[in-house]
Design a protein around this motif. Sequence first.
Motif, PDB file in Angstrom:
ATOM      1  N   LYS A  78      -6.006   3.897   2.783  1.00  0.00           N
ATOM      2  CA  LYS A  78      -4.962   3.288   3.609  1.00  0.00           C
ATOM      3  C   LYS A  78      -4.339   2.122   2.853  1.00  0.00           C
ATOM      4  N   MET A  79      -3.059   2.286   2.459  1.00  0.00           N
ATOM      5  CA  MET A  79      -2.367   1.285   1.661  1.00  0.00           C
ATOM      6  C   MET A  79      -1.387   0.441   2.470  1.00  0.00           C
ATOM      7  N   ASP A  80      -1.164   0.811   3.703  1.00  0.00           N
ATOM      8  CA  ASP A  80      -0.319   0.044   4.622  1.00  0.00           C
ATOM      9  C   ASP A  80      -0.648   0.534   6.029  1.00  0.00           C
ATOM     10  N   THR A  81       0.012   0.002   7.019  1.00  0.00           N
ATOM     11  CA  THR A  81      -0.318   0.348   8.402  1.00  0.00           C
ATOM     12  C   THR A  81      -0.301   1.848   8.650  1.00  0.00           C
ATOM     13  N   ASN A  82       0.693   2.537   8.106  1.00  0.00           N
ATOM     14  CA  ASN A  82       0.828   3.977   8.356  1.00  0.00           C
ATOM     15  C   ASN A  82       0.896   4.787   7.072  1.00  0.00           C
ATOM     16  N   LEU A  83       0.426   4.216   5.962  1.00  0.00           N
ATOM     17  CA  LEU A  83       0.518   4.877   4.659  1.00  0.00           C
ATOM     18  C   LEU A  83      -0.861   5.144   4.065  1.00  0.00           C
ATOM     19  N   PHE A  84      -1.120   6.416   3.717  1.00  0.00           N
ATOM     20  CA  PHE A  84      -2.376   6.811   3.079  1.00  0.00           C
ATOM     21  C   PHE A  84      -2.049   7.475   1.739  1.00  0.00           C
ATOM     22  N   VAL A  85      -2.659   6.985   0.672  1.00  0.00           N
ATOM     23  CA  VAL A  85      -2.351   7.463  -0.680  1.00  0.00           C
ATOM     24  C   VAL A  85      -3.551   8.157  -1.299  1.00  0.00           C
ATOM     25  N   ASN A  86      -3.288   9.306  -1.927  1.00  0.00           N
ATOM     26  CA  ASN A  86      -4.336  10.032  -2.653  1.00  0.00           C
ATOM     27  C   ASN A  86      -4.488   9.384  -4.026  1.00  0.00           C
ATOM     28  N   ILE A  87      -5.539   8.608  -4.186  1.00  0.00           N
ATOM     29  CA  ILE A  87      -5.757   7.855  -5.425  1.00  0.00           C
ATOM     30  C   ILE A  87      -5.842   8.783  -6.636  1.00  0.00           C
ATOM     31  N   ASN A  88      -6.341   9.999  -6.435  1.00  0.00           N
ATOM     32  CA  ASN A  88      -6.500  10.932  -7.547  1.00  0.00           C
ATOM     33  C   ASN A  88      -5.174  11.329  -8.185  1.00  0.00           C
ATOM     34  N   HIS A  89      -4.076  11.196  -7.432  1.00  0.00           N
ATOM     35  CA  HIS A  89      -2.774  11.605  -7.952  1.00  0.00           C
ATOM     36  C   HIS A  89      -1.982  10.466  -8.588  1.00  0.00           C
ATOM     37  N   VAL A  90      -2.491   9.250  -8.510  1.00  0.00           N
ATOM     38  CA  VAL A  90      -1.766   8.109  -9.077  1.00  0.00           C
ATOM     39  C   VAL A  90      -1.807   8.180 -10.603  1.00  0.00           C
ATOM     40  N   GLN A  91      -0.638   8.055 -11.229  1.00  0.00           N
ATOM     41  CA  GLN A  91      -0.534   8.135 -12.684  1.00  0.00           C
ATOM     42  C   GLN A  91      -0.168   6.806 -13.333  1.00  0.00           C
ATOM     43  N   LYS A  92       0.476   5.936 -12.587  1.00  0.00           N
ATOM     44  CA  LYS A  92       0.892   4.651 -13.163  1.00  0.00           C
ATOM     45  C   LYS A  92       0.880   3.574 -12.077  1.00  0.00           C
ATOM     46  N   TYR A  93       0.405   2.407 -12.452  1.00  0.00           N
ATOM     47  CA  TYR A  93       0.271   1.292 -11.520  1.00  0.00           C
ATOM     48  C   TYR A  93       1.014   0.082 -12.086  1.00  0.00           C
ATOM     49  N   ILE A  94       2.065  -0.358 -11.392  1.00  0.00           N
ATOM     50  CA  ILE A  94       2.799  -1.549 -11.791  1.00  0.00           C
ATOM     51  C   ILE A  94       2.351  -2.685 -10.874  1.00  0.00           C
ATOM     52  N   GLU A  95       1.421  -3.464 -11.370  1.00  0.00           N
ATOM     53  CA  GLU A  95       0.747  -4.450 -10.542  1.00  0.00           C
ATOM     54  C   GLU A  95       1.696  -5.508  -9.977  1.00  0.00           C
ATOM     55  N   LYS A  96       2.605  -6.033 -10.815  1.00  0.00           N
ATOM     56  CA  LYS A  96       3.492  -7.111 -10.366  1.00  0.00           C
ATOM     57  C   LYS A  96       4.338  -6.706  -9.169  1.00  0.00           C
ATOM     58  N   GLU A  97       4.714  -5.437  -9.116  1.00  0.00           N
ATOM     59  CA  GLU A  97       5.561  -4.940  -8.040  1.00  0.00           C
ATOM     60  C   GLU A  97       4.766  -4.255  -6.930  1.00  0.00           C
ATOM     61  N   GLY A  98       3.473  -4.092  -7.183  1.00  0.00           N
ATOM     62  CA  GLY A  98       2.622  -3.442  -6.192  1.00  0.00           C
ATOM     63  C   GLY A  98       2.978  -1.978  -5.993  1.00  0.00           C
ATOM     64  N   LYS A  99       3.426  -1.314  -7.061  1.00  0.00           N
ATOM     65  CA  LYS A  99       3.895   0.065  -6.944  1.00  0.00           C
ATOM     66  C   LYS A  99       2.930   1.053  -7.599  1.00  0.00           C
ATOM     67  N   LEU A 100       2.750   2.174  -6.932  1.00  0.00           N
ATOM     68  CA  LEU A 100       1.954   3.269  -7.467  1.00  0.00           C
ATOM     69  C   LEU A 100       2.889   4.458  -7.701  1.00  0.00           C
ATOM     70  N   PHE A 101       2.899   4.964  -8.937  1.00  0.00           N
ATOM     71  CA  PHE A 101       3.721   6.122  -9.273  1.00  0.00           C
ATOM     72  C   PHE A 101       2.830   7.342  -9.470  1.00  0.00           C
ATOM     73  N   PHE A 102       3.407   8.505  -9.219  1.00  0.00           N
ATOM     74  CA  PHE A 102       2.649   9.746  -9.342  1.00  0.00           C
ATOM     75  C   PHE A 102       3.050  10.547 -10.577  1.00  0.00           C
ATOM     76  N   ASP A 103       3.769   9.888 -11.498  1.00  0.00           N
ATOM     77  CA  ASP A 103       4.083  10.481 -12.810  1.00  0.00           C
ATOM     78  C   ASP A 103       3.964   9.368 -13.842  1.00  0.00           C
ATOM     79  N   GLU A 104       3.591   9.726 -15.074  1.00  0.00           N
ATOM     80  CA  GLU A 104       3.329   8.743 -16.114  1.00  0.00           C
ATOM     81  C   GLU A 104       4.573   7.973 -16.532  1.00  0.00           C
ATOM     82  N   GLN A 105       5.763   8.568 -16.367  1.00  0.00           N
ATOM     83  CA  GLN A 105       7.001   7.920 -16.769  1.00  0.00           C
ATOM     84  C   GLN A 105       7.521   6.949 -15.705  1.00  0.00           C
TER      85      GLN A 105
END
Length: 216
Positions: free
Chosen positions: A138-165
């Motif tokens: 659970k990443m927000d009130t109504n948001l659930f993310v599959n951690i296994n599919h995360v490919q890139k993490y931009i920490e400063k922006e708090g963003k999770l991408f599902f592709d390496e680019q």
Amino acid sequence: MKQLEGFGKFLEVLRGKMSLREAANKSGLSHAYIRDLELERNRSTNDKIKPSPDTLKKLSEAYNFSYTDLMIKAGYLEKQRTKKSATPDIDLKEILFIEIEAKEIAYHTATAKLMRNVNSLIDFSGFLDLLDEHMFKKMDTNLFVNINHVQKYIEKEGKLFFDEQAQGKFVTLSALRQKKYHSLIVQTLASKNGTSLEYNYNRSSAKDSPLFFLKN
């Protein structure tokens, strides 16, 4: 008919990003009582509680959700035909993230967005357990993310991408959830990418603050 398992959590999801005080203003109920209903217990006595039909009517109007469906989930009414799951034709292994709204559940794959009626959920608690088994967090009130599919993490922006680019679909974490899952996200990416995880310290603050970073 028994009350829906996890009914309190279901009420919390219905409230969504609405604050407790806003929900109280819309429903005419106290914000403390609404929170007690979500926890399914009176926090003063620790006794289990169940909303009355009148309370459910007020919540249905405040959340713009079917009163009849709330009565069914609370165990006051019988439903003629129900489904056992909101995911009868969905392979959760292919889902990147899920958004749960008051009336619908949106399942996001790499190429599509699949909508399902939230009313088809009989056991909401069981549904959440199923998500946890598939590494959805659970990443927000109504948001659930599959951690296994995360490919890139931009920490400063708090963003999770599902592709390496970092060009495709992404989600933005709430500050609280980012703090909670930062280490898990970094460790998962390190394991997936075959990189090592080192320990560093941020000397800019009065106290040493441990930080994780990836090293090729």
